[in-house]
Design a protein around this motif. Structure first.
Motif, PDB file in Angstrom:
ATOM      1  N   CYS A  43     -86.599  74.230  44.262  1.00  0.00           N
ATOM      2  CA  CYS A  43     -87.143  74.393  45.609  1.00  0.00           C
ATOM      3  C   CYS A  43     -88.606  74.829  45.489  1.00  0.00           C
ATOM      4  N   SER A  44     -89.488  74.251  46.286  1.00  0.00           N
ATOM      5  CA  SER A  44     -90.906  74.601  46.224  1.00  0.00           C
ATOM      6  C   SER A  44     -91.201  75.968  46.849  1.00  0.00           C
ATOM      7  N   HIS A  45     -90.233  76.535  47.526  1.00  0.00           N
ATOM      8  CA  HIS A  45     -90.426  77.852  48.139  1.00  0.00           C
ATOM      9  C   HIS A  45     -89.963  78.970  47.218  1.00  0.00           C
ATOM     10  N   LEU A  50     -82.001  73.105  43.396  1.00  0.00           N
ATOM     11  CA  LEU A  50     -81.598  72.382  44.601  1.00  0.00           C
ATOM     12  C   LEU A  50     -80.244  71.696  44.440  1.00  0.00           C
ATOM     13  N   GLU A  61     -80.730  70.696  51.278  1.00  0.00           N
ATOM     14  CA  GLU A  61     -81.035  72.037  51.771  1.00  0.00           C
ATOM     15  C   GLU A  61     -80.888  73.047  50.644  1.00  0.00           C
ATOM     16  N   CYS A  62     -81.907  73.862  50.454  1.00  0.00           N
ATOM     17  CA  CYS A  62     -81.858  74.932  49.454  1.00  0.00           C
ATOM     18  C   CYS A  62     -80.831  75.976  49.890  1.00  0.00           C
ATOM     19  N   SER A  67     -84.452  76.076  53.156  1.00  0.00           N
ATOM     20  CA  SER A  67     -85.496  75.044  53.210  1.00  0.00           C
ATOM     21  C   SER A  67     -84.846  73.680  53.045  1.00  0.00           C
ATOM     22  N   CYS A  68     -85.263  72.706  53.836  1.00  0.00           N
ATOM     23  CA  CYS A  68     -84.740  71.344  53.736  1.00  0.00           C
ATOM     24  C   CYS A  68     -85.847  70.400  53.311  1.00  0.00           C
ATOM     25  N   PRO A  76     -91.003  68.821  53.059  1.00  0.00           N
ATOM     26  CA  PRO A  76     -90.168  69.831  53.704  1.00  0.00           C
ATOM     27  C   PRO A  76     -90.104  69.545  55.197  1.00  0.00           C
ATOM     28  N   ALA A  81     -90.160  76.608  53.338  1.00  0.00           N
ATOM     29  CA  ALA A  81     -90.938  75.769  52.422  1.00  0.00           C
ATOM     30  C   ALA A  81     -92.077  75.087  53.167  1.00  0.00           C
ATOM     31  N   ILE A  85     -91.472  68.609  47.362  1.00  0.00           N
ATOM     32  CA  ILE A  85     -90.929  68.575  46.005  1.00  0.00           C
ATOM     33  C   ILE A  85     -91.176  67.171  45.447  1.00  0.00           C
TER      34      ILE A  85
END
Length: 119
Positions: A43-45, A50, A61-62, A67-68, A76, A81, A85
């Protein structure tokens, strides 16, 4: 374009995801609407896997903060996020999933199965 055989297609669950490795890079394979996609594993957040998240309506969805990400583009769909990604090109051939090493050339470039399994 070269592709790496990563796993039998049957290993990718319907509307689900698994973690795989492509030339030393962690990648998530996800199936949504019958299409197999490949995106970055983290996840980029929050940088959590993932592959442990939920897949639905063309998104993943994380599991940690919700985050989706769009499976085609990696974008995102809302906070927390804010960064996309990576996505990877995919083809399914002879019952196996193949992924092109290295992210798609440009951010937002579609991922997913290539039409007819052709590169």
């Amino acid at each position: 374009m070269s592709f790496v055989k990563v796993c039998p297609e049957e290993k990718v669950p319907a509307e689900g995801a698994i973690a795989v490795e492509v030339d030393g890079t962690a990648v998530t394979l996800a199936r949504s609407g019958g299409t197999v996609y490949a995106v970055g594993e983290l996840c980029s957040h929050a940088e959590v896997p993932l592959a442990e998240g939920e897949v639905y309506d063309g998104t993943i969805e994380c599991w940690l903060h919700g985050s989706c990400f769009d499976l085609k583009t990696g974008a995102p769909s809302g906070p927390p996020a804010t960064r996309p990604i990576p996505t990877y090109r995919v083809k399914v051939e002879d019952g196996y999933v193949h992924v092109a090493p290295g992210p798609a050339a440009a951010a937002g470039e579609p991922s997913g199965e290539l039409a007819g399994g052709q590169a």
